[in-house]
Scaffold this motif. Sequence first.
Motif, PDB file in Angstrom:
ATOM      1  N   ILE A 135       0.801  -1.379   0.046  1.00 56.50           N
ATOM      2  CA  ILE A 135      -0.135  -0.030  -0.039  1.00 56.50           C
ATOM      3  C   ILE A 135       0.711   1.143  -0.045  1.00 56.50           C
ATOM      4  O   ILE A 135       0.857   1.833   0.920  1.00 56.50           O
ATOM      5  N   PRO A 136       1.710   1.589  -1.101  1.00 56.68           N
ATOM      6  CA  PRO A 136       2.517   2.563  -1.079  1.00 56.68           C
ATOM      7  C   PRO A 136       2.012   4.137  -0.629  1.00 56.68           C
ATOM      8  O   PRO A 136       2.551   4.839   0.033  1.00 56.68           O
ATOM      9  N   VAL A 149      -4.452   6.759  -7.895  1.00 63.10           N
ATOM     10  CA  VAL A 149      -5.113   5.538  -8.254  1.00 63.10           C
ATOM     11  C   VAL A 149      -3.753   4.572  -8.574  1.00 63.10           C
ATOM     12  O   VAL A 149      -4.084   3.069  -7.932  1.00 63.10           O
ATOM     13  N   GLY A 150      -2.772   4.818  -9.361  1.00 62.70           N
ATOM     14  CA  GLY A 150      -1.795   3.861  -9.541  1.00 62.70           C
ATOM     15  C   GLY A 150      -1.084   3.393  -8.409  1.00 62.70           C
ATOM     16  O   GLY A 150      -0.394   2.202  -8.289  1.00 62.70           O
ATOM     17  N   ALA A 151      -1.062   4.221  -7.375  1.00 59.27           N
ATOM     18  CA  ALA A 151      -0.242   3.851  -6.067  1.00 59.27           C
ATOM     19  C   ALA A 151      -1.012   3.401  -5.140  1.00 59.27           C
ATOM     20  O   ALA A 151      -0.557   2.928  -4.044  1.00 59.27           O
ATOM     21  N   HIS A 152      -2.471   2.971  -5.307  1.00 55.97           N
ATOM     22  CA  HIS A 152      -3.413   2.208  -4.394  1.00 55.97           C
ATOM     23  C   HIS A 152      -4.031   1.312  -5.261  1.00 55.97           C
ATOM     24  O   HIS A 152      -5.399   1.807  -5.509  1.00 55.97           O
ATOM     25  N   GLN A 153      -3.656   0.032  -5.466  1.00 58.25           N
ATOM     26  CA  GLN A 153      -4.412  -0.934  -6.322  1.00 58.25           C
ATOM     27  C   GLN A 153      -4.973  -1.865  -5.047  1.00 58.25           C
ATOM     28  O   GLN A 153      -4.406  -3.019  -5.107  1.00 58.25           O
ATOM     29  N   ALA A 154      -5.611  -1.328  -4.129  1.00 55.87           N
ATOM     30  CA  ALA A 154      -6.198  -2.302  -3.343  1.00 55.87           C
ATOM     31  C   ALA A 154      -7.504  -1.837  -2.529  1.00 55.87           C
ATOM     32  O   ALA A 154      -7.878  -0.577  -2.828  1.00 55.87           O
ATOM     33  N   LYS A 155      -7.961  -2.649  -1.727  1.00 54.33           N
ATOM     34  CA  LYS A 155      -9.160  -2.132  -0.881  1.00 54.33           C
ATOM     35  C   LYS A 155      -8.517  -2.424   0.588  1.00 54.33           C
ATOM     36  O   LYS A 155      -8.072  -3.482   0.991  1.00 54.33           O
ATOM     37  N   VAL A 156      -8.526  -1.030   1.297  1.00 56.44           N
ATOM     38  CA  VAL A 156      -7.978  -1.282   2.652  1.00 56.44           C
ATOM     39  C   VAL A 156      -9.007  -0.850   3.613  1.00 56.44           C
ATOM     40  O   VAL A 156      -9.529   0.251   3.453  1.00 56.44           O
ATOM     41  N   LEU A 189     -10.432   5.932  -6.727  1.00 55.51           N
ATOM     42  CA  LEU A 189     -10.357   5.493  -5.373  1.00 55.51           C
ATOM     43  C   LEU A 189     -11.627   6.375  -4.309  1.00 55.51           C
ATOM     44  O   LEU A 189     -12.156   7.613  -4.601  1.00 55.51           O
ATOM     45  N   MET A 190     -12.182   5.727  -3.504  1.00 58.41           N
ATOM     46  CA  MET A 190     -12.978   6.040  -2.747  1.00 58.41           C
ATOM     47  C   MET A 190     -12.639   5.951  -1.111  1.00 58.41           C
ATOM     48  O   MET A 190     -12.080   4.826  -0.819  1.00 58.41           O
TER      49      MET A 190
END
Length: 523
Positions: free
Chosen positions: A188-189, A310-317, A344-345
């Motif tokens: 999660i950069p 968006v490119g730096a967060h490819q996950a659901k956290v 991202l939301m």
Amino acid sequence: MDHTPSGSCSRALRTTIRGRPRPQQGEAPVSSDHVRETDVVLVGGGIMSATLAGLLDVVAPDWSVTVFESAPEVAGESSNAWNNAGTGHSALCELNYTPAGPDGRVDPAKAVTINEEFQVSRQFWAHLVRSGLTGSPKDFITPVPHVSFVTGEAGRAYMRNRHEALAAQPLFGGLEYTDDRAQLESWIPLMMAGRPADQVVAATRSTAGTDVDFGTLTRLLLDAAEARGVRVHRNTRVRDLTRGTDGRWTVSVQDRVTGERREVRSRFVFVGAGGGALPLLQKSGIAEIAGFGGFPVSGKFLRTRSPELVGAHQAKVYGQAAVGAPPMSVPHLDLRLVDGDQTLMFGPYAGFSPKFLKAGSLLDLPRSVRLDNLASMLGVARTNMPLTWYLIQQVLQSRGARHQALTDFVPEADPRDWELITAGQRVQVIKKDARGRGVLQFGTELVVGGEGTIAGLLGASPGASTAASAMLTLLRRCFPEHIEAWRPALTEAIPSFGRRLSDDPALLADVLADTAQVLELNR
């Protein structure tokens, strides 16, 4: 989900329900002209009605089905991708499904149940894709890692215990744990950039997670239903439900464009109208709805379309809810794929509105108060003062306060990159407990009445993600005499039907491999 007494079907439903010719391949679908008689009425054009229509095609393809949706288009309320539906709830990362006891031990039971139910949905979607559901599976489901994230020593201890409890469960195979900052910077950069070097952090990650666009899925399901002859009436509001002496229901509807009113008689009615379900079930007069109330909560999210973010967060956290906050307020930063675009939301930020639907009336809440549920609602008001105070704080929250909450997740967040959007309404269930006291329930409730001739779904999360499981429960309770005859068809569509995947590792492996291949989830 099954907390009300089991309903049995009326005599009318114990007989073979009248069929009608289905359109042959190449023929135009049956006209949506007005009908006076139908076997099944589905109220609401959301994921629940769409799923039930799909299941009925599996088990009873000759039954006539009519859908009434009050909006101009289906999937406009809770099933809409921006209205809280679509995270693909499978309990891989949602911490409110894995509570810790006084001794710190984590109970995995609820998480296992929700994951089981989500796997049922995946199996059904795979069946639909095999059967020719229009479009690519990637139109509605995509692989996205699910991450749980905590800070502080207490958070890290909890996360270790949670990982230990879940990793032992077959459904959570491959769940990873780390408190190593370098590892987290690769997972999660965006969330790790600018975070204090001395802050204790810990997380779990599952690469088996997905993102689901339930708005698109609902439209695909109902388009397919129309193509095989299901009548879907948009801009048509159900005004009343009345059961006749013959056991059939008279469904009174009104065209919202022309104002025309008419009546349709049906042998079975499902009320899957989201927040609109409670008022209609109250109008039906069934005894089983007595004592039920609804507590509406609105929500807002911060959204960004920045390609860099968006490119730096490819996950659901998912993180942990603040002390005193309700389970529905668990903060999360989600990668979403809607209509082909990644965003991202972050949220949710709770609010209050007396509306039961986003497009509802300010009178929805007061109109729902009746003598039979007044005690329940007053009891909840007395015992849920922390929730009331939390909502007041959220309603009065400033833009700066919302941004501060975001920076707990994304330390270097720039408010100029984020826009505030209004999500849908959630109506939490209020019901009486065994001692007759009003309690607020953060979940879903299937209410069955009229000797099994009517059913309605109340509540919210996990909602859409477990639609197939919820509608199978409906089939069991409303059509118990048909289940054995339907079993072969249901097992073909849903291989785990009647079994628990967590108890059958071989079946679980087969199901996971098959659904991943059919739904194109293999990375």
